[in-house]
Design a protein around this motif. Structure first.
Motif, PDB file in Angstrom:
ATOM      1  N   HIS A 190       0.831  -1.203   0.000  1.00 47.48           N
ATOM      2  CA  HIS A 190       0.000   0.000   0.000  1.00 47.48           C
ATOM      3  C   HIS A 190       0.863   1.250   0.000  1.00 47.48           C
ATOM      4  CE1 HIS A 190       1.005   0.293   4.309  1.00 47.48           C
ATOM      5  NE2 HIS A 190       0.974  -1.018   4.242  1.00 47.48           N
ATOM      6  N   TYR A 191       1.956   1.212  -0.753  1.00 47.05           N
ATOM      7  CA  TYR A 191       2.912   2.321  -0.717  1.00 47.05           C
ATOM      8  C   TYR A 191       2.944   3.034  -2.064  1.00 47.05           C
ATOM      9  CZ  TYR A 191       4.118  -0.954   2.966  1.00 47.05           C
ATOM     10  OH  TYR A 191       4.036  -1.835   4.013  1.00 47.05           O
TER      11      TYR A 191
ATOM     12  N   TYR B 204       1.728  -7.613  10.690  1.00 48.92           N
ATOM     13  CA  TYR B 204       3.054  -7.327  11.265  1.00 48.92           C
ATOM     14  C   TYR B 204       3.112  -7.804  12.715  1.00 48.92           C
ATOM     15  CZ  TYR B 204       2.995  -3.975   7.345  1.00 48.92           C
ATOM     16  OH  TYR B 204       2.875  -3.378   6.125  1.00 48.92           O
TER      17      TYR B 204
ATOM     18  N   TYR C   9      10.426   1.247   8.307  1.00 48.85           N
ATOM     19  CA  TYR C   9      10.219   2.235   7.232  1.00 48.85           C
ATOM     20  C   TYR C   9       9.219   3.308   7.638  1.00 48.85           C
ATOM     21  CZ  TYR C   9       6.330  -0.905   6.256  1.00 48.85           C
ATOM     22  OH  TYR C   9       5.213  -1.698   6.387  1.00 48.85           O
ATOM     23  N   TYR C  10       8.341   3.005   8.597  1.00 49.10           N
ATOM     24  CA  TYR C  10       7.374   4.045   8.993  1.00 49.10           C
ATOM     25  C   TYR C  10       8.064   5.208   9.679  1.00 49.10           C
ATOM     26  CZ  TYR C  10       3.505   1.095   7.594  1.00 49.10           C
ATOM     27  OH  TYR C  10       2.636   0.344   6.852  1.00 49.10           O
TER      28      TYR C  10
HETATM   29 FE   FE2 Z   1       3.275  -1.302   5.869  1.00 51.60          FE
END
Ligand code: FE2
Length: 346
Positions: A40-41, A171, A227-228
């Protein structure tokens, strides 16, 4: 297993051209590859556009959750138009593989680019990018060195201070699956119950929301994917940048089993109508340029040997990864969900 920044080496020079052995496609038919993706990026569409420009193969993408996509594939059966399934969690790749959804890729190039612990031994899927699920802590309220292990979050001193998204997150499910494999079932259950009791609020939101909540003073520590934090620190929104700057990174369990890592990855579907294009796409996603795009735009760790992470991630240093085989994340997924339910971690 130590995650070291890979030293660049000229592996590409040793490999056959990726196009030489592929079957000829019928030239009159429009070339397509159909993806079902749980990623979803924003960077993904840019990457697919580049693939279209370079190869003339149109990329059609259906986006949904991994579970929805698996149901859809089941319903479509042999008539499915899908060529490739991409998920953002190894657990779901393992589930798809064991459910018979994939066929092996024939590319030898994939195996030469991706280390064996980040792909399936039977060639049913490969990782595309890697991320660690880490702890971030308030710079103002949590002294450096106070937390060094996931297990620390279960200690009474963190009562009312822990933040996390819900257990519906793959996750979190894979993180707990790694604990079941690494510390045993009863210890994993005890950890989950204690961390749930230590939470500052009921689990809600995504990983970025937990960092915003630390900055807002709602809690002091949170579990998030690497990465967030990169996305927050590089956000155009000042409040997101401020949230990113309010925390520091802890790579947990550096003196024992290592920090939990997971992959976004892809497999070629059993009934893929465009298998040659699917292989071409997977090789493209593992190319040096695309691995750089994932790293620089989305702050993911490249899976391709020889490709460096972004400067930001390099600044966080190297870390010891949990060397658990990623197939275990799928194997313990069902039990992880049961434990979350038993612990009241909704
Ligand atoms: Fe993600």
């Amino acid at each position: 297993m130590k995650y070291l920044f890979p030293i660049a080496f000229a592996c590409g020079l040793m490999l056959p051209s990726c196009n030489s052995s592929e079957p000829k496609e019928t030239p009159t038919e429009p070339q397509v590859v159909n993806l079902y993706s749980h990623r979803h990026y924003d960077i993904d569409q840019e990457i697919f556009n580049r693939f279209e420009q370079e190869t003339g193969v149109k990329v059609n993408v259906v986006k949904a959750s991994a579970d929805e996509l698996l149901v859809r594939l089941q319903q479509e059966g042999a008539n499915s138009p899908a060529d490739v399934l991409i998920t953002s969690d190894a657990g779901r790749l393992v589930e798809a593989a064991s459910g018979g959804y994939f066929q092996p890729y024939s590319s030898t190039r994939i195996d030469s680019l991706v280390p064996n612990y980040l792909r399936d031994e039977n060639k049913l899927w490969t990782g595309l990018t890697m991320r660690a699920r880490i702890i971030v802590a308030s710079k103002d309220r949590v002294p450096q060195g106070k937390i060094s292990r996931y297990e620390d979050l279960a200690l009474p001193e963190w009562k009312g201070k822990v933040l996390s998204r819900p257990s519906s997150s793959l996750y979190n499910q894979s993180l707990l699956a790694s604990f079941i494999a690494g510390m045993g079932d009863s210890a994993a259950l005890a950890w989950t119950k204690s961390v749930r009791e230590n939470m500052a609020r009921d689990p809600k939101g995504n990983d970025r929301d937990q960092v915003m909540a630390i900055q807002g003073g709602e809690g002091d520590v949170a579990l998030i994917n690497t990465y967030y934090l990169g996305l927050l620190l590089n956000s155009e929104k000042p409040e997101e940048q401020a949230a990113g700057n309010s925390v520091y990174v802890i790579f947990p369990n550096q003196n024992d089993r290592g920090s939990h890592v997971n992959v976004s990855g892809a497999g070629i579907l059993k009934n893929a109508p465009n298998k040659a294009n699917a292989e071409k796409l997977l090789e493209f996603l593992l190319s040096e340029d695309v691995q750089r795009m994932y790293a620089d735009a989305n702050y993911e760790y490249p899976v391709r040997m020889g490709t460096q992470p972004s400067a930001l991630l390099q600044s966080w240093g190297t870390f010891t990864m949990d060397s658990l085989n990623l197939s275990q994340l799928g194997a313990y997924n069902g039990r992880a969900i049961e434990i979350f339910n038993e612990a009241g971690w909704e």
